[in-house]
Design a protein around this motif. Structure first.
Motif, PDB file in Angstrom:
ATOM      1  N   LEU A  38       0.774  -1.245   0.267  1.00 33.56           N
ATOM      2  CA  LEU A  38      -0.025   0.102  -0.024  1.00 33.56           C
ATOM      3  C   LEU A  38       0.797   1.384   0.060  1.00 33.56           C
ATOM      4  CD1 LEU A  38      -2.724   1.337   0.191  1.00 33.56           C
ATOM      5  CD2 LEU A  38      -2.756   1.009   2.620  1.00 33.56           C
ATOM      6  N   PRO A  39       1.946   1.381   0.854  1.00 35.72           N
ATOM      7  CA  PRO A  39       2.542   2.604   0.848  1.00 35.72           C
ATOM      8  C   PRO A  39       3.222   2.960  -0.631  1.00 35.72           C
ATOM      9  CG  PRO A  39       3.264   1.264   2.859  1.00 35.72           C
ATOM     10  CD  PRO A  39       2.477   0.546   1.856  1.00 35.72           C
ATOM     11  N   GLY A  40       3.541   2.090  -1.346  1.00 34.00           N
ATOM     12  CA  GLY A  40       4.056   2.406  -2.748  1.00 34.00           C
ATOM     13  C   GLY A  40       3.008   2.932  -3.596  1.00 34.00           C
ATOM     14  N   ALA A  41       1.679   2.432  -3.432  1.00 34.16           N
ATOM     15  CA  ALA A  41       0.772   2.684  -4.466  1.00 34.16           C
ATOM     16  C   ALA A  41       0.169   4.035  -3.908  1.00 34.16           C
ATOM     17  CB  ALA A  41      -0.540   1.670  -4.197  1.00 34.16           C
ATOM     18  N   LEU A  42       0.417   4.431  -2.688  1.00 33.33           N
ATOM     19  CA  LEU A  42      -0.192   5.802  -2.130  1.00 33.33           C
ATOM     20  C   LEU A  42       0.694   6.932  -2.368  1.00 33.33           C
ATOM     21  CD1 LEU A  42      -1.647   4.701   1.303  1.00 33.33           C
ATOM     22  CD2 LEU A  42      -2.996   5.882  -0.561  1.00 33.33           C
ATOM     23  N   TYR A  43       2.039   6.385  -2.665  1.00 36.76           N
ATOM     24  CA  TYR A  43       3.172   7.627  -2.672  1.00 36.76           C
ATOM     25  C   TYR A  43       2.772   8.459  -4.085  1.00 36.76           C
ATOM     26  CZ  TYR A  43       7.768   9.822  -3.452  1.00 36.76           C
ATOM     27  OH  TYR A  43       8.909  10.815  -3.404  1.00 36.76           O
ATOM     28  N   PRO A  44       2.481   7.712  -5.128  1.00 35.45           N
ATOM     29  CA  PRO A  44       2.238   8.806  -6.384  1.00 35.45           C
ATOM     30  C   PRO A  44       0.886   9.728  -6.072  1.00 35.45           C
ATOM     31  CG  PRO A  44       2.790   6.620  -7.117  1.00 35.45           C
ATOM     32  CD  PRO A  44       2.215   6.489  -5.547  1.00 35.45           C
ATOM     33  N   LEU A  45       0.246   9.365  -5.106  1.00 30.72           N
ATOM     34  CA  LEU A  45      -0.898   9.999  -4.885  1.00 30.72           C
ATOM     35  C   LEU A  45      -0.772  11.169  -3.777  1.00 30.72           C
ATOM     36  CD1 LEU A  45      -3.771   7.228  -4.777  1.00 30.72           C
ATOM     37  CD2 LEU A  45      -2.947   8.806  -6.831  1.00 30.72           C
ATOM     38  N   GLN A 530      -7.063 -12.328 -16.338  1.00 32.46           N
ATOM     39  CA  GLN A 530      -7.017 -10.989 -16.893  1.00 32.46           C
ATOM     40  C   GLN A 530      -7.634 -10.108 -15.996  1.00 32.46           C
ATOM     41  OE1 GLN A 530      -9.537 -11.401 -20.955  1.00 32.46           O
ATOM     42  NE2 GLN A 530      -7.680 -12.590 -21.732  1.00 32.46           N
ATOM     43  N   LYS A 531      -8.451 -10.580 -14.970  1.00 32.30           N
ATOM     44  CA  LYS A 531      -9.023  -9.731 -14.172  1.00 32.30           C
ATOM     45  C   LYS A 531      -7.980  -9.040 -13.221  1.00 32.30           C
ATOM     46  CE  LYS A 531     -13.269 -10.072 -11.509  1.00 32.30           C
ATOM     47  NZ  LYS A 531     -14.417 -10.812 -11.099  1.00 32.30           N
ATOM     48  N   ARG A 532      -8.107  -7.789 -12.778  1.00 32.53           N
ATOM     49  CA  ARG A 532      -7.373  -7.006 -12.111  1.00 32.53           C
ATOM     50  C   ARG A 532      -8.069  -6.569 -10.800  1.00 32.53           C
ATOM     51  NH1 ARG A 532      -4.334  -9.378 -14.215  1.00 32.53           N
ATOM     52  NH2 ARG A 532      -2.820  -9.145 -15.802  1.00 32.53           N
ATOM     53  N   PHE A 533      -7.267  -6.553  -9.596  1.00 31.75           N
ATOM     54  CA  PHE A 533      -7.416  -5.884  -8.480  1.00 31.75           C
ATOM     55  C   PHE A 533      -6.278  -4.862  -7.844  1.00 31.75           C
ATOM     56  CE2 PHE A 533      -9.315 -10.165  -8.740  1.00 31.75           C
ATOM     57  CZ  PHE A 533     -10.473  -9.911  -8.682  1.00 31.75           C
ATOM     58  N   SER A 534      -6.272  -3.795  -8.778  1.00 30.19           N
ATOM     59  CA  SER A 534      -5.066  -3.008  -8.603  1.00 30.19           C
ATOM     60  C   SER A 534      -4.852  -2.187  -7.323  1.00 30.19           C
ATOM     61  CB  SER A 534      -4.977  -2.334  -9.837  1.00 30.19           C
ATOM     62  OG  SER A 534      -5.801  -1.082  -9.760  1.00 30.19           O
ATOM     63  N   TRP A 535      -3.697  -1.997  -6.797  1.00 28.52           N
ATOM     64  CA  TRP A 535      -3.560  -1.491  -5.671  1.00 28.52           C
ATOM     65  C   TRP A 535      -3.843   0.193  -5.994  1.00 28.52           C
ATOM     66  CZ3 TRP A 535      -4.188  -1.892  -0.810  1.00 28.52           C
ATOM     67  CH2 TRP A 535      -3.948  -3.094  -0.053  1.00 28.52           C
ATOM     68  N   GLN A 536      -3.465   0.548  -7.143  1.00 32.15           N
ATOM     69  CA  GLN A 536      -3.729   1.999  -7.720  1.00 32.15           C
ATOM     70  C   GLN A 536      -5.120   2.420  -7.355  1.00 32.15           C
ATOM     71  OE1 GLN A 536      -1.805  -0.306  -9.675  1.00 32.15           O
ATOM     72  NE2 GLN A 536       0.067   0.291  -8.625  1.00 32.15           N
ATOM     73  N   SER A 537      -6.062   1.385  -7.864  1.00 33.63           N
ATOM     74  CA  SER A 537      -7.446   1.831  -7.488  1.00 33.63           C
ATOM     75  C   SER A 537      -8.009   1.949  -6.216  1.00 33.63           C
ATOM     76  CB  SER A 537      -8.296   0.833  -8.332  1.00 33.63           C
ATOM     77  OG  SER A 537      -9.721   1.024  -8.352  1.00 33.63           O
ATOM     78  N   SER A 538      -7.392   0.806  -5.478  1.00 34.34           N
ATOM     79  CA  SER A 538      -7.692   1.182  -4.006  1.00 34.34           C
ATOM     80  C   SER A 538      -6.995   2.127  -3.323  1.00 34.34           C
ATOM     81  CB  SER A 538      -7.224  -0.279  -3.620  1.00 34.34           C
ATOM     82  OG  SER A 538      -7.870  -1.439  -3.809  1.00 34.34           O
ATOM     83  N   ALA A 539      -5.788   2.406  -3.650  1.00 34.74           N
ATOM     84  CA  ALA A 539      -5.113   3.786  -2.940  1.00 34.74           C
ATOM     85  C   ALA A 539      -5.834   4.736  -3.230  1.00 34.74           C
ATOM     86  CB  ALA A 539      -3.425   3.566  -3.413  1.00 34.74           C
TER      87      ALA A 539
END
Length: 549
Positions: A38-45, A530-539
């Motif tokens: 999660l920290p890596g996904a939140l950093y760009p935000l 092909q299904k995706r549960f990306s941390w980017q979306s959750s972040a």
């Protein structure tokens, strides 16, 4: 620190957690994956996440951490000294890993300590109470900079919420908004209020003596009024409560009925419903890491699926299981019966493969052997026959025959039940432990992943199997309901009570068997991959829903 991305100041969040998959040896369950990713996904935000956790006597050494403070605090009514270390984040230099070291945190390199039936959570509760007190003292004295938000994870951090809300010595912390993430509501860390070495009064005698009636009513367990419930404490005293999937966030608002096979609020549903009425409960699905390049789909010809059914995959899995067991044996003075049975089953399956009696389907399962994960499979009907036994009988009757490979450890009674079944059924390979290479091989090469949890806050195993193109058969609850779509990328069963759930698992398995080897099966495999549960979306949801103060 005034870091900026695109000219915008970065918000700093301090997370408190018991686990962190970023550090070797600091992972037990899915929480560790969240704290790692999660920290890596939140950093760009524009969110900098610092993580604080106990060092457990070894993490500060293996990470070459720098000692930055010695924190003095009162615990058990006496002065204690806790060393505070700063470890570098391997990917983001701006993010800090704070490790707290004290002899009470050490347990031979283990994160959690085993507890006796008459004193559940006793040792762990002591450990995490001191950890929370050390973090609170570090913030109050300036050893740690005040963050823009405190983010607590599970019951281990409940004492932090207590000190912030109830301790006269930590009133400065009340200016910091608090978010509480619940990864598993069934584990609440309840301990006595007093008259016990592992109790709130013993840890903090002065703070306990200052509590008024309202404060006491907010920290006690609903069922056991003489006990302190750190999970409830964190729910009540946090500004926002986060559940790790949308469906689980709805389920916990309802009372549990274990006899019916339903797990909801586990006694805390009224507190959660009140927080929900205040618009303070949010369900955000955990994410999953995906490789940079898309994985190739499973191209299994109909002819091969029908005639040989993945025998090459079986041999690969047998080799991986054998290597795992061999590694365990090197560290044991004796051979456990469960390992001996597994080795015998390995040899039997190899002989069958040489005789061209190859499996048509390889069922797989990876996970902790707990009542949560195994109750439906272990359920026995009026004749004393378990769901798993019926599934194995069904597998044995197929032509060619199937095999179930189950990797896991946990509850002694469940392990014993599985060991007996493994000795009885030649198509059950029970590998009792955890091995990362074997778990990955099972995700990559199984035909169907079985995950019939009675409740599942989020779940990561089904995501990992789907990522590799392996469809899953799951119970339609919590995060499983939110990630697997029946007939599209996997298979879902339900049931009004435990007997129905067990029956519907078998019914759904019988139905899907007819698809194996057909073009539709390959389409389901491709859809799962092909299904995706990306941390980017959750972040992004974390930023929009949890961190807007």
């Amino acid at each position: 620190m005034n870091n900026k991305i695109d000219g915008q100041p970065m918000k700093r969040v301090l997370m408190l957690a018991a686990e962190n998959g970023l550090l070797p040896g600091a992972k037990v369950g899915g929480m560790a994956d969240v704290i790692r990713d999660l920290p890596g996904a939140l950093y760009p935000l524009n969110v900098c996440v610092d993580v604080a956790m106990p060092s457990y006597g070894f993490l500060h050494r293996q990470t070459a951490a720098l000692k930055i403070a010695k924190v003095t605090l009162s615990f058990y009514g006496e002065p204690h000294w806790v060393d505070l270390y700063l470890a570098p984040h391997p990917e983001f230099p701006e993010l800090n890993l704070y490790l707290f070291d004290h002899p009470l945190f050490e347990d031979g390199g283990k994160i959690y300590s085993p507890s006796s039936g008459d004193r559940p959570f006793a040792d762990d509760a002591n450990k995490f109470a001191l950890f929370c007190a050390a973090v609170a003292e570090s913030l109050a004295t300036g050893a740690l900079s005040m963050p823009d938000c405190l983010h607590l994870h599970d019951w281990h951090c409940g004492v932090m919420a207590f000190l912030r809300a109830c301790s006269p010595y930590h009133q400065a912390l009340q200016s910091i908004p608090v978010v509480m993430s619940i990864h598993n509501l069934a584990i609440q860390g309840t301990r006595p209020l007093s008259q016990e070495h592992s109790s709130l009064q013993a840890w903090f005698p002065a703070q306990y003596a200052s509590l008024d009636d309202d404060q006491l009513s907010n920290i006690t367990d609903p069922q056991y009024p003489n006990c302190f419930n750190p999970m409830r404490c964190a729910i009540i005293f946090s500004d926002r409560v986060h559940l790790v999937s949308p469906s689980y966030a709805n389920e916990v608002l309802l009372a549990s009925n274990h006899d019916k096979g339903f797990y909801g609020g586990e006694g805390l549903e009224k507190d959660l419903a009140l927080k929900q009425a205040q618009k303070g409960v949010f369900g955000i699905l955990n994410g999953c890491e995906y490789p940079p390049e898309p994985q190739k789909g499973r191209k299994i010809s109909v002819k091969k699926a029908l005639e040989s059914g993945g025998g090459d995959y079986l041999n690969l899995l047998l080799d991986s299981a054998e290597q795992a067991i061999q590694a365990w044996l090197a560290h044991q003075p004796y051979v456990r019966s469960v390992d001996q049975i597994a080795l015998l089953t390995l040899n039997r399956l190899r002989r069958s493969a040489r005789d061209s009696i190859e499996p048509r389907v390889i069922l797989t399962s990876v996970g902790r052997l707990t009542d949560q994960k195994m109750r439906i499979l272990c359920y026995q009907d009026s004749s004393g026959v378990s769901t798993l036994e019926k599934l194995l009988i069904r597998l044995a009757s197929t032509v060619p025959k199937g095999v179930f490979i189950l990797l896991g450890s946990g509850d002694d009674k469940i392990e014993a039940q599985l060991t007996k079944l493994a000795s009885k059924f030649s198509n059950l390979l029970f590998v009792n432990g955890f091995d990362l290479p074997l778990s990955q091989a099972l995700y990559d090469h199984g035909s169907l992943f079985i995950m019939p949890s009675s409740f599942e806050p989020c779940g990561i195993s089904q995501m990992l199997a789907m990522r590799s193109g392996q469809p899953c058969l799951v119970h339609g609850v919590g995060g499983l309901k939110d990630t697997v779509t029946d007939g599209d990328d996997g298979f879902v069963f339900t049931g009004e009570d435990l007997p129905q759930q067990a029956e519907q698992l078998l019914v759904r398995f019988n139905q899907l068997q007819g698809l194996m080897g057909l073009p539709k099966w390959q389409k389901i495999c491709d859809s799962a991959r092909q299904k995706r549960f990306s941390w980017q979306s959750s972040a992004q949801q974390y930023v929009d829903l949890l961190y807007q103060f």
